[in-house]
Design a protein around this motif. Structure first.
Motif, PDB file in Angstrom:
ATOM      1  N   TYR A  39       0.839  -1.191   0.000  1.00 61.10           N
ATOM      2  CA  TYR A  39       0.000   0.000   0.000  1.00 61.10           C
ATOM      3  C   TYR A  39       0.875   1.242   0.000  1.00 61.10           C
ATOM      4  CZ  TYR A  39      -3.495  -3.440   0.957  1.00 61.10           C
ATOM      5  OH  TYR A  39      -4.308  -4.547   0.847  1.00 61.10           O
ATOM      6  N   VAL A  40       0.496   2.216  -0.824  1.00 63.05           N
ATOM      7  CA  VAL A  40       1.226   3.471  -0.926  1.00 63.05           C
ATOM      8  C   VAL A  40       1.077   4.241   0.388  1.00 63.05           C
ATOM      9  CG1 VAL A  40       1.286   5.713  -2.095  1.00 63.05           C
ATOM     10  CG2 VAL A  40       0.933   3.600  -3.423  1.00 63.05           C
ATOM     11  N   ILE A  41       2.206   4.734   0.910  1.00 65.90           N
ATOM     12  CA  ILE A  41       2.218   5.664   2.036  1.00 65.90           C
ATOM     13  C   ILE A  41       3.186   6.787   1.704  1.00 65.90           C
ATOM     14  CG2 ILE A  41       1.571   3.947   3.774  1.00 65.90           C
ATOM     15  CD1 ILE A  41       4.541   3.963   4.682  1.00 65.90           C
ATOM     16  N   SER A  42       3.085   7.866   2.404  1.00 61.53           N
ATOM     17  CA  SER A  42       3.988   9.023   2.237  1.00 61.53           C
ATOM     18  C   SER A  42       4.100   9.465   0.784  1.00 61.53           C
ATOM     19  CB  SER A  42       5.375   8.694   2.809  1.00 61.53           C
ATOM     20  OG  SER A  42       5.287   8.316   4.166  1.00 61.53           O
ATOM     21  N   ALA A  43       2.975   9.478   0.086  1.00 56.55           N
ATOM     22  CA  ALA A  43       2.974   9.872  -1.330  1.00 56.55           C
ATOM     23  C   ALA A  43       3.291  11.347  -1.488  1.00 56.55           C
ATOM     24  CB  ALA A  43       1.619   9.558  -1.957  1.00 56.55           C
ATOM     25  N   THR A  44       4.210  11.642  -2.409  1.00 55.48           N
ATOM     26  CA  THR A  44       4.498  13.007  -2.845  1.00 55.48           C
ATOM     27  C   THR A  44       4.273  13.037  -4.348  1.00 55.48           C
ATOM     28  OG1 THR A  44       6.853  12.638  -3.279  1.00 55.48           O
ATOM     29  CG2 THR A  44       6.241  13.261  -1.016  1.00 55.48           C
ATOM     30  N   THR A  45       4.567  14.127  -4.986  1.00 55.17           N
ATOM     31  CA  THR A  45       4.343  14.237  -6.427  1.00 55.17           C
ATOM     32  C   THR A  45       5.067  13.163  -7.224  1.00 55.17           C
ATOM     33  OG1 THR A  45       4.028  16.621  -6.241  1.00 55.17           O
ATOM     34  CG2 THR A  45       4.563  15.776  -8.433  1.00 55.17           C
ATOM     35  N   ASN A  46       6.318  12.856  -6.851  1.00 55.59           N
ATOM     36  CA  ASN A  46       7.130  11.937  -7.656  1.00 55.59           C
ATOM     37  C   ASN A  46       7.586  10.681  -6.928  1.00 55.59           C
ATOM     38  OD1 ASN A  46       7.153  13.697  -9.952  1.00 55.59           O
ATOM     39  ND2 ASN A  46       8.604  14.970  -8.857  1.00 55.59           N
TER      40      ASN A  46
END
Length: 88
Positions: A58-65
């Motif tokens: 699972y995606v965590i700490s998503a930023t633009t890139n």
């Protein structure tokens, strides 16, 4: 080093090329648009350790890139112990 990942839950999963970084335990994909909690999986991983193929993360700490991977929604970041590539 490129890898691809699939965004799970899509009718027809789409694959994307990504890179893995040991420093920061991040996955990089320019302008990915993923949000925290999005399930992803990899079908091939070369040289990167700390994650496995055919496993949902699972995606965590998503930023633009960039984003990190967790074993559960809102979980802790998986430690990527080397840079690498692969196909998801």
């Amino acid at each position: 080093m490129a890898s691809t990942y699939k965004v799970l839950g899509q009718k027809t999963p789409t694959t994307y090329s990504v890179t893995f970084q040991d420093t920061g335990d991040t996955v990089t994909l320019a302008s990915h648009g993923l949000t925290n909690g999005t399930p992803v999986a990899f079908t091939v991983i070369t040289t990167t350790t700390g994650i496995s193929i055919n496993t949902t993360y699972y995606v965590i700490s998503a930023t633009t890139n960039t984003f990190q991977l967790a074993a559960s929604v809102g979980g802790s970041a998986r430690a990527l112990t080397s840079d690498g590539s692969g196909t998801m």
